[in-house]
Motif scaffolding. Structure first.
Motif, PDB file in Angstrom:
ATOM      1  N   SER A   1       0.838  -1.201   0.000  1.00  0.00           N
ATOM      2  CA  SER A   1       0.000   0.000   0.000  1.00  0.00           C
ATOM      3  C   SER A   1       0.873   1.252   0.000  1.00  0.00           C
ATOM      4  CB  SER A   1      -0.909   0.013   1.227  1.00  0.00           C
ATOM      5  OG  SER A   1      -1.576   1.251   1.319  1.00  0.00           O
ATOM      6  N   ALA A   2       0.375   2.289  -0.643  1.00  0.00           N
ATOM      7  CA  ALA A   2       1.087   3.566  -0.662  1.00  0.00           C
ATOM      8  C   ALA A   2       1.135   4.193   0.724  1.00  0.00           C
ATOM      9  CB  ALA A   2       0.412   4.512  -1.646  1.00  0.00           C
ATOM     10  N   TYR A   3       0.228   3.815   1.596  1.00  0.00           N
ATOM     11  CA  TYR A   3       0.129   4.402   2.932  1.00  0.00           C
ATOM     12  C   TYR A   3       0.803   3.566   4.012  1.00  0.00           C
ATOM     13  CZ  TYR A   3      -3.323   7.081   0.423  1.00  0.00           C
ATOM     14  OH  TYR A   3      -3.943   7.881  -0.500  1.00  0.00           O
ATOM     15  N   TYR A   4       1.475   2.511   3.630  1.00  0.00           N
ATOM     16  CA  TYR A   4       2.102   1.605   4.595  1.00  0.00           C
ATOM     17  C   TYR A   4       3.151   2.319   5.442  1.00  0.00           C
ATOM     18  CZ  TYR A   4       4.514  -2.539   6.392  1.00  0.00           C
ATOM     19  OH  TYR A   4       5.080  -3.490   7.195  1.00  0.00           O
ATOM     20  N   LYS A   5       4.020   3.100   4.802  1.00  0.00           N
ATOM     21  CA  LYS A   5       5.061   3.814   5.549  1.00  0.00           C
ATOM     22  C   LYS A   5       4.453   4.854   6.486  1.00  0.00           C
ATOM     23  CE  LYS A   5       7.193   4.277   1.630  1.00  0.00           C
ATOM     24  NZ  LYS A   5       8.012   4.770   0.562  1.00  0.00           N
ATOM     25  N   VAL A   6       3.397   5.495   6.030  1.00  0.00           N
ATOM     26  CA  VAL A   6       2.719   6.472   6.884  1.00  0.00           C
ATOM     27  C   VAL A   6       2.136   5.769   8.106  1.00  0.00           C
ATOM     28  CG1 VAL A   6       0.820   8.133   6.992  1.00  0.00           C
ATOM     29  CG2 VAL A   6       2.213   7.970   4.924  1.00  0.00           C
ATOM     30  N   LEU A   7       1.543   4.614   7.902  1.00  0.00           N
ATOM     31  CA  LEU A   7       0.994   3.828   9.002  1.00  0.00           C
ATOM     32  C   LEU A   7       2.071   3.489  10.023  1.00  0.00           C
ATOM     33  CD1 LEU A   7      -1.249   2.058  10.347  1.00  0.00           C
ATOM     34  CD2 LEU A   7      -0.381   0.196   8.905  1.00  0.00           C
ATOM     35  N   LEU A   8       3.212   2.981   9.543  1.00  0.00           N
ATOM     36  CA  LEU A   8       4.287   2.604  10.464  1.00  0.00           C
ATOM     37  C   LEU A   8       4.807   3.811  11.244  1.00  0.00           C
ATOM     38  CD1 LEU A   8       6.344   0.040   8.362  1.00  0.00           C
ATOM     39  CD2 LEU A   8       4.704  -0.408  10.183  1.00  0.00           C
ATOM     40  N   LYS A   9       4.988   4.936  10.575  1.00  0.00           N
ATOM     41  CA  LYS A   9       5.462   6.144  11.260  1.00  0.00           C
ATOM     42  C   LYS A   9       4.486   6.583  12.341  1.00  0.00           C
ATOM     43  CE  LYS A   9       8.020   8.035   7.353  1.00  0.00           C
ATOM     44  NZ  LYS A   9       8.078   9.139   6.384  1.00  0.00           N
ATOM     45  N   GLU A  10       3.217   6.575  12.030  1.00  0.00           N
ATOM     46  CA  GLU A  10       2.214   7.015  13.003  1.00  0.00           C
ATOM     47  C   GLU A  10       2.080   6.030  14.168  1.00  0.00           C
ATOM     48  OE1 GLU A  10       0.596   9.948  13.332  1.00  0.00           O
ATOM     49  OE2 GLU A  10       1.987  10.521  11.754  1.00  0.00           O
ATOM     50  N   VAL A  11       2.170   4.737  13.877  1.00  0.00           N
ATOM     51  CA  VAL A  11       2.114   3.742  14.953  1.00  0.00           C
ATOM     52  C   VAL A  11       3.292   3.951  15.897  1.00  0.00           C
ATOM     53  CG1 VAL A  11       2.373   1.276  15.456  1.00  0.00           C
ATOM     54  CG2 VAL A  11       0.765   2.016  13.711  1.00  0.00           C
TER      55      VAL A  11
END
Length: 103
Positions: free
Chosen positions: A18-28
């Motif tokens: 997903s294009a948002y995978y890195k954003v998810l990891l950063k926010e988690v």
């Protein structure tokens, strides 16, 4: 907690395309470390730096020979006659004294 981390990681890696995978990891990581001290956060940062360095070594090992062959520069050869210097015959000598020329 190690077993739980493996289960969470298995669920998250389902979305690694997903294009948002890195954003998810950063926010988690951001939200999970909100209540930690700066020293504890620094320890996590150090662990991430170790992971980055290991991945860079792996990538360099994979690209080792390919990169060396691609980055070889060719020598530039410029032929010129020695009788023609910088500005043609005489080398731009116009008869003026060079010590008074500010350029």
């Amino acid at each position: 907690f190690i077993e739980y981390a493996g289960m969470v990681a298995a669920k998250l890696t389902n979305y690694d395309n997903s294009a948002y995978y890195k954003v998810l990891l950063k926010e988690v990581l951001r939200k999970a470390t909100e209540n930690l001290s700066s020293e504890e956060t620094k320890q996590i940062s150090t662990s991430m730096t170790v992971l980055v360095n290991e991945k860079q070594k792996e990538e360099k090992a994979k690209q080792g020979d390919k990169k060396k062959k691609k980055n070889q520069k060719k020598a530039v050869v410029m032929d010129r006659d020695d009788e023609y210097e910088m500005f043609g015959p005489g080398g731009g000598n116009t008869g003026y004294a060079d010590e008074y020329d500010f350029m």
